[in-house]
Scaffold this motif. Structure first.
Motif, PDB file in Angstrom:
ATOM      1  N   UNK A   9       0.375   3.365   3.090  1.00 35.80           N
ATOM      2  CA  UNK A   9      -0.292   3.331   1.915  1.00 35.80           C
ATOM      3  C   UNK A   9       0.588   2.828   0.729  1.00 35.80           C
ATOM      4  N   UNK A  10       0.007   1.888   0.070  1.00 40.69           N
ATOM      5  CA  UNK A  10       0.764   1.406  -1.224  1.00 40.69           C
ATOM      6  C   UNK A  10      -0.197   1.752  -2.409  1.00 40.69           C
ATOM      7  N   UNK A  11       0.376   2.043  -3.462  1.00 43.10           N
ATOM      8  CA  UNK A  11      -0.688   2.738  -4.908  1.00 43.10           C
ATOM      9  C   UNK A  11       0.360   2.648  -5.923  1.00 43.10           C
ATOM     10  N   UNK A  12      -0.546   2.655  -7.073  1.00 48.46           N
ATOM     11  CA  UNK A  12       0.254   2.791  -8.469  1.00 48.46           C
ATOM     12  C   UNK A  12      -0.354   4.333  -8.846  1.00 48.46           C
ATOM     13  N   UNK A  13       0.392   4.683  -9.749  1.00 49.84           N
ATOM     14  CA  UNK A  13      -0.122   6.009 -10.255  1.00 49.84           C
ATOM     15  C   UNK A  13       0.585   6.115 -11.646  1.00 49.84           C
ATOM     16  N   UNK A  31       4.260  -1.203  -6.571  1.00 51.32           N
ATOM     17  CA  UNK A  31       3.634   0.119  -6.193  1.00 51.32           C
ATOM     18  C   UNK A  31       4.546   1.003  -5.311  1.00 51.32           C
ATOM     19  N   UNK A  32       4.089   2.316  -5.230  1.00 51.55           N
ATOM     20  CA  UNK A  32       5.030   3.305  -4.346  1.00 51.55           C
ATOM     21  C   UNK A  32       3.959   2.707  -2.993  1.00 51.55           C
ATOM     22  N   UNK A  33       5.015   3.120  -2.090  1.00 47.74           N
ATOM     23  CA  UNK A  33       4.659   2.942  -0.706  1.00 47.74           C
ATOM     24  C   UNK A  33       5.024   4.211   0.150  1.00 47.74           C
ATOM     25  N   UNK A  34       4.222   4.729   1.052  1.00 49.90           N
ATOM     26  CA  UNK A  34       4.707   5.935   1.868  1.00 49.90           C
ATOM     27  C   UNK A  34       3.930   6.065   3.297  1.00 49.90           C
ATOM     28  N   UNK A  35       4.242   6.617   4.266  1.00 54.11           N
ATOM     29  CA  UNK A  35       3.743   6.524   5.604  1.00 54.11           C
ATOM     30  C   UNK A  35       2.818   8.110   5.345  1.00 54.11           C
ATOM     31  N   UNK A 136      -5.401   2.569  -5.255  1.00 57.43           N
ATOM     32  CA  UNK A 136      -4.704   2.307  -3.952  1.00 57.43           C
ATOM     33  C   UNK A 136      -4.741   0.715  -3.779  1.00 57.43           C
ATOM     34  N   UNK A 137      -3.578   0.350  -3.672  1.00 55.19           N
ATOM     35  CA  UNK A 137      -3.363  -1.417  -3.575  1.00 55.19           C
ATOM     36  C   UNK A 137      -3.408  -2.062  -2.096  1.00 55.19           C
ATOM     37  N   UNK A 138      -2.934  -1.131  -1.189  1.00 57.07           N
ATOM     38  CA  UNK A 138      -3.151  -1.549   0.185  1.00 57.07           C
ATOM     39  C   UNK A 138      -2.996  -0.416   1.023  1.00 57.07           C
ATOM     40  N   UNK A 139      -3.594  -0.567   2.294  1.00 54.21           N
ATOM     41  CA  UNK A 139      -3.549   0.309   3.495  1.00 54.21           C
ATOM     42  C   UNK A 139      -3.350  -0.557   4.712  1.00 54.21           C
ATOM     43  N   UNK A 140      -2.261  -0.359   5.563  1.00 56.86           N
ATOM     44  CA  UNK A 140      -2.065  -0.996   6.648  1.00 56.86           C
ATOM     45  C   UNK A 140      -1.669  -0.050   7.780  1.00 56.86           C
ATOM     46  N   UNK A 141      -1.524  -0.539   8.964  1.00 57.72           N
ATOM     47  CA  UNK A 141      -1.082   0.068  10.081  1.00 57.72           C
ATOM     48  C   UNK A 141       0.360   0.049   9.913  1.00 57.72           C
ATOM     49  N   UNK A 142       1.046   1.294  10.302  1.00 56.96           N
ATOM     50  CA  UNK A 142       2.649   1.475  10.219  1.00 56.96           C
ATOM     51  C   UNK A 142       3.150   0.539  11.632  1.00 56.96           C
ATOM     52  N   UNK A 143       4.178   0.385  11.557  1.00 55.73           N
ATOM     53  CA  UNK A 143       4.898  -0.141  12.521  1.00 55.73           C
ATOM     54  C   UNK A 143       5.152   0.890  13.430  1.00 55.73           C
ATOM     55  N   UNK A 144       5.902   0.526  14.745  1.00 58.85           N
ATOM     56  CA  UNK A 144       6.577   1.633  15.613  1.00 58.85           C
ATOM     57  C   UNK A 144       7.637   2.011  15.135  1.00 58.85           C
ATOM     58  N   UNK A 152       7.994   4.428   5.353  1.00 54.62           N
ATOM     59  CA  UNK A 152       7.662   3.126   4.964  1.00 54.62           C
ATOM     60  C   UNK A 152       8.992   2.360   4.958  1.00 54.62           C
ATOM     61  N   UNK A 153       8.857   1.246   5.724  1.00 55.41           N
ATOM     62  CA  UNK A 153      10.286   0.272   5.344  1.00 55.41           C
ATOM     63  C   UNK A 153       9.985  -0.712   4.205  1.00 55.41           C
ATOM     64  N   UNK A 154       8.916  -0.807   3.715  1.00 52.27           N
ATOM     65  CA  UNK A 154       8.459  -1.434   2.414  1.00 52.27           C
ATOM     66  C   UNK A 154       8.536  -2.925   2.765  1.00 52.27           C
ATOM     67  N   UNK A 155       8.224  -3.900   1.741  1.00 51.35           N
ATOM     68  CA  UNK A 155       8.014  -5.344   2.037  1.00 51.35           C
ATOM     69  C   UNK A 155       9.547  -5.826   2.489  1.00 51.35           C
ATOM     70  N   UNK A 156       9.558  -6.611   3.531  1.00 50.40           N
ATOM     71  CA  UNK A 156      10.764  -7.426   4.087  1.00 50.40           C
ATOM     72  C   UNK A 156      11.249  -6.444   5.126  1.00 50.40           C
ATOM     73  N   UNK A 157      10.982  -5.299   5.560  1.00 50.86           N
ATOM     74  CA  UNK A 157      11.603  -4.677   6.420  1.00 50.86           C
ATOM     75  C   UNK A 157      12.476  -3.469   6.059  1.00 50.86           C
ATOM     76  N   UNK A 158      13.298  -2.896   6.728  1.00 48.92           N
ATOM     77  CA  UNK A 158      14.128  -1.636   6.511  1.00 48.92           C
ATOM     78  C   UNK A 158      14.842  -1.762   5.597  1.00 48.92           C
ATOM     79  N   UNK A 159      14.807  -0.763   4.656  1.00 48.38           N
ATOM     80  CA  UNK A 159      15.637  -0.550   3.486  1.00 48.38           C
ATOM     81  C   UNK A 159      16.368   0.721   3.516  1.00 48.38           C
TER      82      UNK A 159
END
Length: 160
Positions: A9-13, A31-35, A136-144, A152-159
């Motif tokens: 989930x990506x969201x502004x608050x 936006x903040x992003x979390x699993x 809420x700015x985005x909702x997507x399936x989490x990767x394995x 969450x690994x955020x845009x572009x992968x693992x951070x």
């Protein structure tokens, strides 16, 4: 797509205290992003997110027990000043990191004396009723990989 466990989930608050004073906001940055379901955000906010979708906006007030907990007086301790060697000047309200037998702990300086420093190990927002204004700015399936890592690994992968 609805927010449920194993969704990213990506969201502004905008976060405000009980007096309506703004504490912080994500609206001037990414936006903040979390699993969802992994306990990555405070329980009261995560519960309020469940079932929402991209584009939803809402406000939620979260009591301390569902936020950063009640303020625990046992979290206020007197520490010998020698444990702060290497720190230029200690001031009330400043945060510092202490090395303990349980690892590093962030504390807030409450009082500075000549030989001792009173610190508070509680989260700075412990004991406060908080209000979140959320978009809420985005909702997507989490990767394995995100699911196995528990975040969450955020845009572009693992951070990490």
């Amino acid at each position: 797509m609805k927010i449920e466990n194993k969704k990213i989930v990506s969201f502004h608050y905008t976060l405000s205290n009980a007096e309506g004073e703004q504490i912080e906001s994500s609206r001037e940055r990414q936006p903040m992003e979390y699993l969802h379901g992994a306990g990555n955000i405070i329980p009261g906010l995560e519960k309020a997110m469940a079932g929402k979708t991209t584009g939803d906006c809402f406000e939620i007030t979260v009591e301390p027990a569902e936020a950063y907990g009640e303020h625990n007086e046992e979290g206020v301790q007197r520490i010998p000043a020698k444990h702060f060697k290497g720190t230029d000047r200690l001031e009330v309200g400043q945060t510092a990191v202490l090395n303990t037998q349980q690892g590093q702990v962030q504390v807030t300086i409450v009082k500075v004396g000549r030989f001792n420093v009173d610190v508070d190990r509680n989260h700075p927002l412990a004991g406060q009723t908080l209000t979140f204004d959320v978009e809420i700015t985005d909702v997507r399936d989490a990767s394995a990989e995100e699911i196995s890592h528990g975040h969450s690994h955020g845009p572009g992968g693992t951070h990490h």
